[in-house]
Write an enzyme that holds these catalytic residues in place. Structure first.
Site, PDB file in Angstrom:
ATOM      1  N   LEU A  78     -10.660   3.806   1.980  1.00 55.12           N
ATOM      2  CA  LEU A  78      -9.554   4.298   1.525  1.00 55.12           C
ATOM      3  C   LEU A  78      -9.032   5.693   1.959  1.00 55.12           C
ATOM      4  CD1 LEU A  78     -10.485   3.323  -2.297  1.00 55.12           C
ATOM      5  CD2 LEU A  78      -8.876   1.940  -0.757  1.00 55.12           C
ATOM      6  N   ASP A  79      -7.825   5.881   2.252  1.00 56.12           N
ATOM      7  CA  ASP A  79      -7.150   7.043   2.781  1.00 56.12           C
ATOM      8  C   ASP A  79      -7.430   8.192   1.810  1.00 56.12           C
ATOM      9  OD1 ASP A  79      -4.822   7.116   1.359  1.00 56.12           O
ATOM     10  OD2 ASP A  79      -4.245   5.601   2.658  1.00 56.12           O
ATOM     11  N   ARG A  80      -7.109   9.247   2.112  1.00 52.52           N
ATOM     12  CA  ARG A  80      -7.250  10.322   1.107  1.00 52.52           C
ATOM     13  C   ARG A  80      -6.595  10.320  -0.161  1.00 52.52           C
ATOM     14  NH1 ARG A  80      -6.286  16.573   3.122  1.00 52.52           N
ATOM     15  NH2 ARG A  80      -4.237  15.886   3.365  1.00 52.52           N
TER      16      ARG A  80
ATOM     17  N   SER B 129      -5.586   7.446  -1.665  1.00 54.79           N
ATOM     18  CA  SER B 129      -5.788   6.323  -2.456  1.00 54.79           C
ATOM     19  C   SER B 129      -6.997   6.556  -3.213  1.00 54.79           C
ATOM     20  CB  SER B 129      -5.819   5.270  -1.285  1.00 54.79           C
ATOM     21  OG  SER B 129      -4.478   5.019  -0.538  1.00 54.79           O
TER      22      SER B 129
END
Length: 246
Positions: free
Chosen positions: A103-105, A107
């Site tokens: 998951l990106d930062r 999210s």
């Protein structure tokens, strides 16, 4: 003959999946008792010492955890830029676990953490098409035409189409909240799709991965996955595999 197949032994150390272990063995970086072994079917005995890239490995007990990732953390162990990672929130005994996907930062939501390389491969291999469900809010009002474009596929990278199934939960003139189902794992897929449509993602949370959900977890919290849940997950993955092979 007693013992364990070499690829299974390597995978049980948490280093990688069995498929990746086959590649390592064939590439000549695996040594047993001081001798290079390139036979995938080699049987490892209890007293054998196994090295991969000159580092000794040992089988581990498989651990499985659910983790509710908060915003502001990246999903890697080390970051050259010094940003906070999910491992800053995990105790010492869970530092060897790997996330299933990323998951990106900014999210949030569900991450499965494990040292079971085979399970990671089953959940993330592109051919598996394992469903992941997200709760997403964007600025503005989405249209049926936008939804159709996402369903039919959008080329977010050259030569690569991204697909998403969208169910609108709430909509007004200033924002739209949706549940979005993905069967792919492309980098920042949802954000890129909405960017192409002219929207900004205000919040993005993964609420389900295969059969596992965020139920009972608070933000930043982690809990062991129960044996019955692992059994249900494996049964689900087996059904997916059987369906793909029909």
């Amino acid at each position: 003959m007693s013992g364990t197949r070499l690829n299974k032994y390597i995978a049980s150390s948490g280093l990688c999946s069995r498929r990746k272990a086959d590649e390592l063995i064939e590439s000549g970086v695996v040594m047993i008792n001081g001798k290079t072994v390139t036979e995938v079917g080699y049987i490892v005995q209890l007293k054998d010492k196994v090295f991969v890239n000159r580092k000794m490995i040992h089988p581990q007990k498989h651990l499985y955890y659910r983790f509710y990732k908060p915003a502001g953390y990246i999903t890697t162990k080390n970051d050259e830029k010094g940003r906070k990672t999910i491992y800053d929130l995990l105790p010492e005994n869970l530092q060897t676990l790997k996330p299933v996907g990323r998951l990106d930062r900014e999210s949030t939501g569900l991450l499965i953490l494990t040292n079971d390389g085979d399970l990671i491969n089953e959940l993330t291999h592109p051919s598996a098409k394992v469903p992941k469900l997200y709760r997403v809010t964007i600025n503005g009002k989405i249209t049926q035409n936008d939804i159709n474009k996402m369903s039919k596929g959008m080329e977010i990278e050259q030569g690569k189409k991204a697909y998403a199934q969208v169910e609108v939960l709430e909509i007004d003139n200033s924002h739209t909240t949706m549940e979005i189902l993905l069967y792919q794992g492309m980098n920042r897929q949802i954000r890129k799709m909405f960017e192409m449509l002219g929207f900004e993602v205000k919040s993005l949370k993964r609420i389900q991965h295969a059969t596992l959900t965020l139920a009972g977890l608070k933000r930043g919290e982690f809990k062991p996955i129960k044996p019955q849940q692992i059994k249900e997950l494996r049964n689900f993955l087996n059904r997916l595999s059987d369906g793909a092979n029909d």
